[in-house]
Write an enzyme that holds these catalytic residues in place. Structure first.
Site, PDB file in Angstrom:
ATOM      1  N   GLU A   1      -4.651  -9.196   3.013  1.00 40.38           N
ATOM      2  CA  GLU A   1      -3.872  -9.287   4.459  1.00 40.38           C
ATOM      3  C   GLU A   1      -5.220  -9.771   5.211  1.00 40.38           C
ATOM      4  O   GLU A   1      -4.803 -10.730   6.219  1.00 40.38           O
ATOM      5  CB  GLU A   1      -4.278  -7.660   5.007  1.00 40.38           C
ATOM      6  CG  GLU A   1      -3.015  -7.169   4.620  1.00 40.38           C
ATOM      7  CD  GLU A   1      -3.105  -5.583   4.910  1.00 40.38           C
ATOM      8  OE1 GLU A   1      -2.042  -4.868   5.795  1.00 40.38           O
ATOM      9  OE2 GLU A   1      -4.052  -4.723   4.468  1.00 40.38           O
TER      10      GLU A   1
ATOM     11  N   LYS B   1      -4.305   6.562   0.557  1.00 37.64           N
ATOM     12  CA  LYS B   1      -4.045   5.085   0.705  1.00 37.64           C
ATOM     13  C   LYS B   1      -4.818   4.343  -0.114  1.00 37.64           C
ATOM     14  O   LYS B   1      -6.016   4.608  -0.285  1.00 37.64           O
ATOM     15  CB  LYS B   1      -4.137   4.838   2.443  1.00 37.64           C
ATOM     16  CG  LYS B   1      -3.200   5.613   3.049  1.00 37.64           C
ATOM     17  CD  LYS B   1      -1.975   4.644   3.086  1.00 37.64           C
ATOM     18  CE  LYS B   1      -2.059   3.553   4.042  1.00 37.64           C
ATOM     19  NZ  LYS B   1      -0.988   2.786   4.523  1.00 37.64           N
TER      20      LYS B   1
ATOM     21  N   SER C   1      -7.978   4.342   3.509  1.00 41.86           N
ATOM     22  CA  SER C   1      -8.025   4.883   4.725  1.00 41.86           C
ATOM     23  C   SER C   1      -9.041   5.759   5.116  1.00 41.86           C
ATOM     24  O   SER C   1      -9.407   6.685   4.311  1.00 41.86           O
ATOM     25  CB  SER C   1      -6.459   5.301   5.042  1.00 41.86           C
ATOM     26  OG  SER C   1      -6.513   5.973   6.331  1.00 41.86           O
TER      27      SER C   1
ATOM     28  N   HIS D   1      15.755 -15.208   1.177  1.00 40.19           N
ATOM     29  CA  HIS D   1      15.884 -14.483   2.241  1.00 40.19           C
ATOM     30  C   HIS D   1      15.466 -13.067   1.843  1.00 40.19           C
ATOM     31  O   HIS D   1      15.734 -12.083   2.486  1.00 40.19           O
ATOM     32  CB  HIS D   1      17.494 -14.384   2.573  1.00 40.19           C
ATOM     33  CG  HIS D   1      18.052 -15.685   2.654  1.00 40.19           C
ATOM     34  ND1 HIS D   1      17.954 -16.511   3.917  1.00 40.19           N
ATOM     35  CD2 HIS D   1      18.719 -16.436   1.743  1.00 40.19           C
ATOM     36  CE1 HIS D   1      18.938 -17.666   3.615  1.00 40.19           C
ATOM     37  NE2 HIS D   1      19.147 -17.611   2.081  1.00 40.19           N
TER      38      HIS D   1
END
Ligand code: ARG
Length: 443
Positions: free
Chosen positions: A289, A282, A276, A155
């Site tokens: 992804e 970043k 970024s 979980h």
């Protein structure tokens, strides 16, 4: 363009229809398989005296020659052709005249395209299998460099302690199943549809066993209606890709989370991250992804193929031509994801110190404490309740279980002794093989 089927028609195909119908732009990728299957076919036609030996040999020679020419110069695969089959036949007619026109005796594009695809799928799945094995090795190699523990989750809540390499081993287990699935798919498809003709065989006394042998198939696919309309092997392959992509996507999800600053367990190497345009600080886990995103596309492609197949009457229907675009896209994407993930894992930086430190928080050893009480004679449910109360006490007093004094612990159960601390110290739990399922030799 010379059609293979003009005789029955009285007017020209509309230009729009030609473009809509053509598959050459995609199925030219089957050139090697198409020519190889044609060589087997004309060899058999010669041996069965359906063609003369001279005709058969001329065709074998020119087909082999064409195969070498394309190998050397793939740009030869050009022109206004309906499909790869029309292209190859046109080349034979150009080179051999009437003999070229005999190549298609006792054959249809329906058995031809199926045999081409089967050969292609077989070859490409073997390459995929090799790539998955390289990925597996990269996971194993990375695991062997590590000597740290990690929280493991259910979980997404801290649950119990494992060696960090054990998490990598879980993915190895998934990828090993994928290898097995790929092999099963190859086994199942390994029968030759060649000789099924358009759908119901042929009046010529062909030798299907011979072409099957020449092409390296394990056996002949008997039912001809099934042979020309079977695309199970495409569906099975798409299931393999989907399974593999789901596994890679779950890894991606785990490691996107692990690489967040909040977790800080791992850091992607610069070579597999991007930045970024606006926020200078970043470093984004784009490789992961993209894998996660592309897995959605592959599952979509699998669904597309199932949906195409589900309502088709026997036997061949042109709907099946869509299998090329779907298979090639799904295959290329899956292979690219495997390769990216292999590079990613090879260069992954694991923050071992941070991990070894973090396992001391979050009551990850609560289950071990309960096990300890059970081994001292308490029923598990009772032990569970005692430890639950100790955890509440720990939370209230800002102490982890191993930070509680023996006195504090004994307030919950008098059977607790000094030896409890080996059940509470993360490294000890591993070292002493208390977790019997995990290899203690790593600690
Ligand atoms: N391009 C077709 C395919 O991929 C080849 C078979 C065509 N057969 C036919 N009867 N039109 O499925």
């Amino acid at each position: 363009m010379a059609d293979l089927w003009g005789g029955r028609f009285q007017s020209e195909t509309a230009e729009l229809m030609k473009q809509f119908n053509e598959s050459f732009s995609l199925d030219k990728r089957l050139w090697y398989e198409d020519i190889t299957a044609s060589i087997a076919h004309v060899t058999m036609l010669g041996d069965q005296e359906i063609l003369t030996q001279a005709e058969s040999q001329d065709l074998q020679r020119e087909l082999t020659q064409l195969r070498e020419e394309i190998q050397a110069n793939p740009d030869l695969l050009q022109g206004d052709y309906e499909d790869i089959h029309s292209f190859v036949e046109a080349q034979m007619i150009k080179r051999l005249g009437d003999t070229g026109k005999k190549m298609h005796t006792a054959r249809s594009r329906n058995d031809q395209v199926t045999v081409d695809m089967k050969l292609y799928v077989k070859r490409s799945l073997k390459e995929l299998e090799a790539a998955i094995k390289t990925l597996i090795q990269a996971f194993i190699d990375k695991g062997q460099t590590l000597n740290c523990l990690s929280p493991a989750y259910t979980h997404l809540q801290r649950a119990q302690i494992v060696p960090f390499s054990y998490i990598l081993e879980a993915y190895v287990a998934m990828f090993e199943r994928d290898v097995q699935k790929v092999n099963d798919t190859i086994q199942l498809l390994d029968e030759s549809p060649l000789g099924a003709g358009a759908l119901a065989g042929t009046t010529f006394s062909i030798n299907r066993q011979q072409t099957a042998d020449l092409l390296g198939f394990a056996r002949v696919q008997e039912n001809t209606l099934d042979a020309v309309s079977n695309r199970d092997f495409i569906l099975d392959s798409l299931q393999c890709f989907s399974s593999l992509m789901v596994h890679m996507s779950r890894f991606a999800e785990d490691f996107i989370i692990y690489s967040s600053q909040e977790f800080g367990f791992v850091e992607s190497s610069d070579s597999y991250a991007t930045g970024s345009s606006m926020m200078p600080q970043k470093k984004n886990p784009d490789a992961l992804e993209l894998i996660r995103g592309k897995s959605g596309k592959i599952i979509g492609l699998m669904n597309a193929m199932y949906t195409i197949m589900k309502g088709l009457p026997l036997s061949y229907n042109k709907d099946m031509q869509e299998d090329k675009a779907i298979y090639f896209e799904a295959y290329d994407t899956s292979l690219a994801c495997i390769q990216i993930l292999t590079g990613f894992i090879q260069e992954l930086v694991v923050n071992e110190d941070r991990l070894n430190e973090t396992v001391h928080e979050g009551y990850l050893n609560a289950t071990e404490l309960a096990d300890y009480l059970v081994k001292k004679g308490l029923p598990f449910r009772q032990a569970h309740g005692i430890v639950g109360a100790a955890v509440v006490y720990g939370i209230d007093n800002h102490k982890q279980l191993h930070e509680l004094t023996l006195e504090e612990l004994q307030a919950f159960s008098t059977i607790i002794d000094e030896d409890v601390y080996q059940y509470l110290e993360p490294a000890e739990i591993m070292k002493q093989g208390i977790k019997t399922q995990m290899k203690p030799d790593k600690f």
